[in-house]
Design a protein around this motif. Sequence first.
Motif, PDB file in Angstrom:
ATOM      1  N   ALA A  77       0.827  -1.209   0.000  1.00  0.00           N
ATOM      2  CA  ALA A  77       0.000   0.000   0.000  1.00  0.00           C
ATOM      3  C   ALA A  77       0.859   1.255   0.000  1.00  0.00           C
ATOM      4  CB  ALA A  77      -0.929   0.005   1.223  1.00  0.00           C
ATOM      5  N   LYS A  78       0.371   2.269  -0.707  1.00  0.00           N
ATOM      6  CA  LYS A  78       0.993   3.586  -0.711  1.00  0.00           C
ATOM      7  C   LYS A  78      -0.062   4.623  -0.341  1.00  0.00           C
ATOM      8  CE  LYS A  78       4.171   2.274  -4.432  1.00  0.00           C
ATOM      9  NZ  LYS A  78       4.572   2.514  -5.844  1.00  0.00           N
ATOM     10  N   TYR A  79       0.353   5.628   0.420  1.00  0.00           N
ATOM     11  CA  TYR A  79      -0.566   6.687   0.805  1.00  0.00           C
ATOM     12  C   TYR A  79      -0.578   7.783  -0.257  1.00  0.00           C
ATOM     13  CZ  TYR A  79      -1.086   4.714   5.470  1.00  0.00           C
ATOM     14  OH  TYR A  79      -1.386   3.883   6.522  1.00  0.00           O
ATOM     15  N   THR A  80      -1.743   8.370  -0.449  1.00  0.00           N
ATOM     16  CA  THR A  80      -1.893   9.490  -1.365  1.00  0.00           C
ATOM     17  C   THR A  80      -3.001  10.389  -0.834  1.00  0.00           C
ATOM     18  OG1 THR A  80      -2.136  10.110  -3.689  1.00  0.00           O
ATOM     19  CG2 THR A  80      -3.557   8.334  -2.894  1.00  0.00           C
ATOM     20  N   CYS A  81      -3.303  11.432  -1.578  1.00  0.00           N
ATOM     21  CA  CYS A  81      -4.379  12.347  -1.197  1.00  0.00           C
ATOM     22  C   CYS A  81      -5.032  12.870  -2.462  1.00  0.00           C
ATOM     23  CB  CYS A  81      -3.870  13.486  -0.319  1.00  0.00           C
ATOM     24  SG  CYS A  81      -2.668  14.560  -1.133  1.00  0.00           S
ATOM     25  N   LEU A  82      -6.198  13.484  -2.316  1.00  0.00           N
ATOM     26  CA  LEU A  82      -6.951  13.915  -3.486  1.00  0.00           C
ATOM     27  C   LEU A  82      -6.203  14.972  -4.285  1.00  0.00           C
ATOM     28  CD1 LEU A  82      -9.565  13.509  -5.046  1.00  0.00           C
ATOM     29  CD2 LEU A  82     -10.616  15.287  -3.627  1.00  0.00           C
ATOM     30  N   SER A  83      -5.515  15.881  -3.608  1.00  0.00           N
ATOM     31  CA  SER A  83      -4.797  16.924  -4.349  1.00  0.00           C
ATOM     32  C   SER A  83      -3.662  16.329  -5.169  1.00  0.00           C
ATOM     33  CB  SER A  83      -4.267  18.005  -3.400  1.00  0.00           C
ATOM     34  OG  SER A  83      -3.278  17.483  -2.535  1.00  0.00           O
ATOM     35  N   LEU A  84      -2.983  15.307  -4.649  1.00  0.00           N
ATOM     36  CA  LEU A  84      -1.922  14.650  -5.415  1.00  0.00           C
ATOM     37  C   LEU A  84      -2.512  13.904  -6.616  1.00  0.00           C
ATOM     38  CD1 LEU A  84       1.011  13.865  -5.851  1.00  0.00           C
ATOM     39  CD2 LEU A  84       0.708  12.001  -4.211  1.00  0.00           C
ATOM     40  N   ILE A  85      -3.646  13.267  -6.419  1.00  0.00           N
ATOM     41  CA  ILE A  85      -4.314  12.583  -7.533  1.00  0.00           C
ATOM     42  C   ILE A  85      -4.669  13.597  -8.621  1.00  0.00           C
ATOM     43  CG2 ILE A  85      -6.406  11.339  -8.208  1.00  0.00           C
ATOM     44  CD1 ILE A  85      -6.319  10.011  -5.418  1.00  0.00           C
ATOM     45  N   ASN A  86      -5.193  14.743  -8.201  1.00  0.00           N
ATOM     46  CA  ASN A  86      -5.560  15.777  -9.180  1.00  0.00           C
ATOM     47  C   ASN A  86      -4.330  16.339  -9.896  1.00  0.00           C
ATOM     48  OD1 ASN A  86      -8.331  15.613  -8.720  1.00  0.00           O
ATOM     49  ND2 ASN A  86      -8.270  17.101  -7.055  1.00  0.00           N
ATOM     50  N   LYS A 120     -10.618   8.708 -13.256  1.00  0.00           N
ATOM     51  CA  LYS A 120     -11.114   8.008 -14.440  1.00  0.00           C
ATOM     52  C   LYS A 120     -10.349   8.314 -15.721  1.00  0.00           C
ATOM     53  CE  LYS A 120     -14.838  11.292 -15.593  1.00  0.00           C
ATOM     54  NZ  LYS A 120     -16.299  11.409 -15.779  1.00  0.00           N
ATOM     55  N   ASN A 121      -9.772   9.506 -15.833  1.00  0.00           N
ATOM     56  CA  ASN A 121      -9.074   9.856 -17.072  1.00  0.00           C
ATOM     57  C   ASN A 121      -7.566  10.008 -16.911  1.00  0.00           C
ATOM     58  OD1 ASN A 121     -11.427   9.958 -18.700  1.00  0.00           O
ATOM     59  ND2 ASN A 121     -11.918  11.978 -17.875  1.00  0.00           N
ATOM     60  N   ILE A 122      -7.041   9.667 -15.728  1.00  0.00           N
ATOM     61  CA  ILE A 122      -5.608   9.860 -15.496  1.00  0.00           C
ATOM     62  C   ILE A 122      -4.779   9.028 -16.469  1.00  0.00           C
ATOM     63  CG2 ILE A 122      -3.695   9.506 -13.876  1.00  0.00           C
ATOM     64  CD1 ILE A 122      -5.508  10.260 -11.629  1.00  0.00           C
ATOM     65  N   ALA A 123      -5.191   7.794 -16.701  1.00  0.00           N
ATOM     66  CA  ALA A 123      -4.379   6.880 -17.508  1.00  0.00           C
ATOM     67  C   ALA A 123      -4.655   7.012 -18.999  1.00  0.00           C
ATOM     68  CB  ALA A 123      -4.603   5.444 -17.057  1.00  0.00           C
ATOM     69  N   SER A 124      -4.972   8.213 -19.447  1.00  0.00           N
ATOM     70  CA  SER A 124      -5.159   8.449 -20.878  1.00  0.00           C
ATOM     71  C   SER A 124      -3.930   9.166 -21.431  1.00  0.00           C
ATOM     72  CB  SER A 124      -6.413   9.290 -21.134  1.00  0.00           C
ATOM     73  OG  SER A 124      -6.342  10.529 -20.460  1.00  0.00           O
ATOM     74  N   TYR A 125      -3.580   8.848 -22.655  1.00  0.00           N
ATOM     75  CA  TYR A 125      -2.394   9.446 -23.269  1.00  0.00           C
ATOM     76  C   TYR A 125      -2.642  10.924 -23.563  1.00  0.00           C
ATOM     77  CZ  TYR A 125       1.650  10.099 -26.281  1.00  0.00           C
ATOM     78  OH  TYR A 125       2.834  10.550 -26.824  1.00  0.00           O
ATOM     79  N   GLN A 126      -1.666  11.759 -23.211  1.00  0.00           N
ATOM     80  CA  GLN A 126      -1.785  13.199 -23.427  1.00  0.00           C
ATOM     81  C   GLN A 126      -1.183  13.556 -24.779  1.00  0.00           C
ATOM     82  OE1 GLN A 126      -3.433  15.040 -20.715  1.00  0.00           O
ATOM     83  NE2 GLN A 126      -3.804  12.842 -20.468  1.00  0.00           N
ATOM     84  N   THR A 127      -2.027  13.918 -25.733  1.00  0.00           N
ATOM     85  CA  THR A 127      -1.526  14.229 -27.069  1.00  0.00           C
ATOM     86  C   THR A 127      -0.805  15.571 -27.120  1.00  0.00           C
ATOM     87  OG1 THR A 127      -3.683  15.167 -27.660  1.00  0.00           O
ATOM     88  CG2 THR A 127      -3.293  12.850 -28.217  1.00  0.00           C
ATOM     89  N   GLU A 128      -1.128  16.457 -26.188  1.00  0.00           N
ATOM     90  CA  GLU A 128      -0.409  17.733 -26.146  1.00  0.00           C
ATOM     91  C   GLU A 128       1.059  17.472 -25.820  1.00  0.00           C
ATOM     92  OE1 GLU A 128      -0.512  22.073 -23.835  1.00  0.00           O
ATOM     93  OE2 GLU A 128      -2.001  20.540 -23.372  1.00  0.00           O
ATOM     94  N   GLY A 129       1.953  17.995 -26.629  1.00  0.00           N
ATOM     95  CA  GLY A 129       3.382  17.788 -26.418  1.00  0.00           C
ATOM     96  C   GLY A 129       3.919  16.499 -27.017  1.00  0.00           C
TER      97      GLY A 129
END
Length: 264
Positions: A79-88, A123-132
């Motif tokens: 397990a790893k700890y995280t928080c909502l702001s880090l996720i965002n 839900k959309n974090i693991a999508s490829y970023q076409t910008e750049g």
Amino acid sequence: MHDHHKASIAKITAYFEADPTVMGLILTGSIAHGFDRADSDVDVLIVVSDDDFARRLETGNLTMVSPDLCTYEGGFVDAKYTCLSLINQTAEKGSEPARWAYDGAQVLFSRFDPPNILQNAIKNIASYQTEGKENRIMRFRVQLQIWRWYCSEGRKKNNPYLLNLAASKLVLFGGRLILAHNEMLYPFHKWFLRLLGDAPEKPEGFMDLVDRVIRDPTEANTEHFFEVVANWKEWATSPNRPGALYMVDSELNWLYLQTPVDDL
């Protein structure tokens, strides 16, 4: 998912639901990715408040490993700890490995109000970023050329450390070009070759070329790999000399970049 993983996940979820300081729990890792084996561990992210995470960041208390929460022999929760702001922040500007960590991720429970805040965040974090994308391709292409040269230096100087490192980097950046072309995230080293093998568009016999370079980095094998990748597409190229961009990305990255070129 194996039955013993389901039973372990239920036990892990109940354990953290009983802790009022835990705001949510997210299933990640090989089980979430669909890559699990019978002996795979259970990876989760423990979501705490931003203040709690800040305190944990100061003390280094960011992980937890326990075999007691798993129902099968040899199993453990990682397990790893995280928080909502880090996720965002990961969704906004995370590196490709940081984004891919959320591939297939499942919210096991959430105390947020409304509860779907956490699901919406991931839900959309693991999508490829076409910008750049073109910029990344240009930089990977430069790295491919430089590490080709280092392969020759390793052989010339009879330096097996340099040669094997250079061969691995040659494969890394050749593979990064293929993943970028397919708009697939780079998952970091553990799952790199698996995802590369799944890329729908790549040179014919590409994974065999990869294997030959890694196992036997002769001049013939590394040069053939370079030529196949370099000539497969008209890759974006740097308007400056390749050495200049390599210098910025690999020698001055501590000064100019927040994310190493390997992980972009």
